[in-house]
Design a protein around this motif. Structure first.
Motif, PDB file in Angstrom:
ATOM      1  N   ARG A 136     -34.588  30.400  -1.786  1.00  0.00           N
ATOM      2  CA  ARG A 136     -35.152  29.154  -2.303  1.00  0.00           C
ATOM      3  C   ARG A 136     -34.920  28.010  -1.312  1.00  0.00           C
ATOM      4  NH1 ARG A 136     -32.545  25.219  -5.156  1.00  0.00           N
ATOM      5  NH2 ARG A 136     -33.910  23.744  -6.185  1.00  0.00           N
ATOM      6  N   ASP A 137     -33.707  27.918  -0.767  1.00  0.00           N
ATOM      7  CA  ASP A 137     -33.411  26.879   0.217  1.00  0.00           C
ATOM      8  C   ASP A 137     -34.272  27.035   1.465  1.00  0.00           C
ATOM      9  OD1 ASP A 137     -31.513  25.843  -1.481  1.00  0.00           O
ATOM     10  OD2 ASP A 137     -29.799  26.705  -0.405  1.00  0.00           O
ATOM     11  N   GLN A 138     -34.464  28.273   1.900  1.00  0.00           N
ATOM     12  CA  GLN A 138     -35.295  28.530   3.076  1.00  0.00           C
ATOM     13  C   GLN A 138     -36.739  28.107   2.817  1.00  0.00           C
ATOM     14  OE1 GLN A 138     -35.814  32.670   4.006  1.00  0.00           O
ATOM     15  NE2 GLN A 138     -36.055  32.252   6.192  1.00  0.00           N
ATOM     16  N   LEU A 139     -37.268  28.419   1.640  1.00  0.00           N
ATOM     17  CA  LEU A 139     -38.634  28.011   1.299  1.00  0.00           C
ATOM     18  C   LEU A 139     -38.754  26.490   1.258  1.00  0.00           C
ATOM     19  CD1 LEU A 139     -39.524  30.603  -1.480  1.00  0.00           C
ATOM     20  CD2 LEU A 139     -40.504  30.458   0.821  1.00  0.00           C
ATOM     21  N   ARG A 141     -36.911  24.302   2.959  1.00  0.00           N
ATOM     22  CA  ARG A 141     -36.878  23.797   4.339  1.00  0.00           C
ATOM     23  C   ARG A 141     -38.203  24.041   5.046  1.00  0.00           C
ATOM     24  NH1 ARG A 141     -31.693  25.958   4.062  1.00  0.00           N
ATOM     25  NH2 ARG A 141     -32.353  27.871   5.093  1.00  0.00           N
ATOM     26  N   THR A 142     -38.813  25.209   4.810  1.00  0.00           N
ATOM     27  CA  THR A 142     -40.100  25.531   5.432  1.00  0.00           C
ATOM     28  C   THR A 142     -41.177  24.576   4.950  1.00  0.00           C
ATOM     29  OG1 THR A 142     -39.462  27.848   5.592  1.00  0.00           O
ATOM     30  CG2 THR A 142     -41.801  27.356   5.774  1.00  0.00           C
ATOM     31  N   ARG A 143     -41.207  24.308   3.646  1.00  0.00           N
ATOM     32  CA  ARG A 143     -42.197  23.376   3.095  1.00  0.00           C
ATOM     33  C   ARG A 143     -42.011  21.976   3.693  1.00  0.00           C
ATOM     34  NH1 ARG A 143     -42.931  19.273  -0.004  1.00  0.00           N
ATOM     35  NH2 ARG A 143     -44.789  19.045  -1.257  1.00  0.00           N
ATOM     36  N   THR A 144     -40.775  21.522   3.774  1.00  0.00           N
ATOM     37  CA  THR A 144     -40.503  20.203   4.354  1.00  0.00           C
ATOM     38  C   THR A 144     -40.965  20.150   5.799  1.00  0.00           C
ATOM     39  OG1 THR A 144     -38.600  19.921   2.895  1.00  0.00           O
ATOM     40  CG2 THR A 144     -38.680  18.524   4.848  1.00  0.00           C
ATOM     41  N   ASP A 145     -40.730  21.200   6.556  1.00  0.00           N
ATOM     42  CA  ASP A 145     -41.149  21.254   7.951  1.00  0.00           C
ATOM     43  C   ASP A 145     -42.671  21.195   8.068  1.00  0.00           C
ATOM     44  OD1 ASP A 145     -40.713  21.593  10.761  1.00  0.00           O
ATOM     45  OD2 ASP A 145     -41.308  23.702  10.532  1.00  0.00           O
ATOM     46  N   ILE A 146     -43.367  21.947   7.220  1.00  0.00           N
ATOM     47  CA  ILE A 146     -44.833  21.963   7.259  1.00  0.00           C
ATOM     48  C   ILE A 146     -45.403  20.602   6.883  1.00  0.00           C
ATOM     49  CG2 ILE A 146     -46.885  22.924   6.115  1.00  0.00           C
ATOM     50  CD1 ILE A 146     -45.355  25.603   6.035  1.00  0.00           C
TER      51      ILE A 146
END
Length: 185
Positions: A136-139, A141-146
């Motif tokens: 969940r944390d990885q998802l 962070r990925t969303r924030t990056d995108i």
């Protein structure tokens, strides 16, 4: 009580062990990797002693991966809190210097002299929950990056960029309004 205590000072990529008897005499020492081969070598070094007890520092933290693997392989493991091993290290060396062999010795001495340490058990539920939380944390962070990349792109293409709270449909609508006027567009 086991006749031999194996103190383990764990790290992410290595673990240092020291094997002591009931009189605190060092029987063996070693440093092993935490990869498959290193772990198997550490396990074999420990299994040379019949009546053994593994004492791992920080089984709820950095020592969790080693402790859970040992328990899964049928070994008896106790959790040695870092504060206790730090006190033992200060008293035994006089200056409290931290080296891996000294830490492993301190962990073993604490396990030898402290009754009632928590015995580690297989903890499948916590492992699954930790994996889900990490995912969940990885998802997130990925969303924030995108979203950050999208905002940067919109700032280049649209004067003033886009608003802070931007949905996918709003971003699509904004991108549809862009008409290339130069090479960058």
């Amino acid at each position: 009580m086991a006749r031999v205590i194996i103190g383990v000072d764990p790290h992410k990529r290595s673990a240092t062990i020291e094997v002591i008897n009931e009189r605190e005499r060092t029987l063996a020492q070693g440093r092993f990797g935490t990869d498959h081969d290193g772990y198997q070598a550490m396990l074999a070094a420990g299994r040379r002693h019949k009546e053994r007890l593994w004492a791992v520092e920080g089984c709820n933290g950095i020592g969790r991966h080693v402790a859970q693997r040992l328990v899964a392989d049928g070994e008896t493991v106790v959790d040695v809190p870092a504060k206790l091993s730090a006190r033992a290290r200060v008293f035994s060396t006089g200056q409290g210097r931290k080296t891996d062999p000294v830490d492993a010795h301190s962990v073993a001495v604490v396990a030898l002299r402290t009754p009632g340490l928590r015995q580690v058990t297989v903890d499948d539920t916590s492992v699954v929950l930790r994996l889900l939380v990490d995912r969940r944390d990885q998802l997130g962070r990925t969303r924030t990056d995108i979203v950050s990349r999208l905002h940067h792109l919109l700032l280049e293409l649209i004067p003033g960029g886009a608003k802070k709270d931007l949905s996918a449909q709003q971003a699509r609508a904004l991108l549809n309004t862009v008409r290339p006027r130069d090479l960058a567009g």
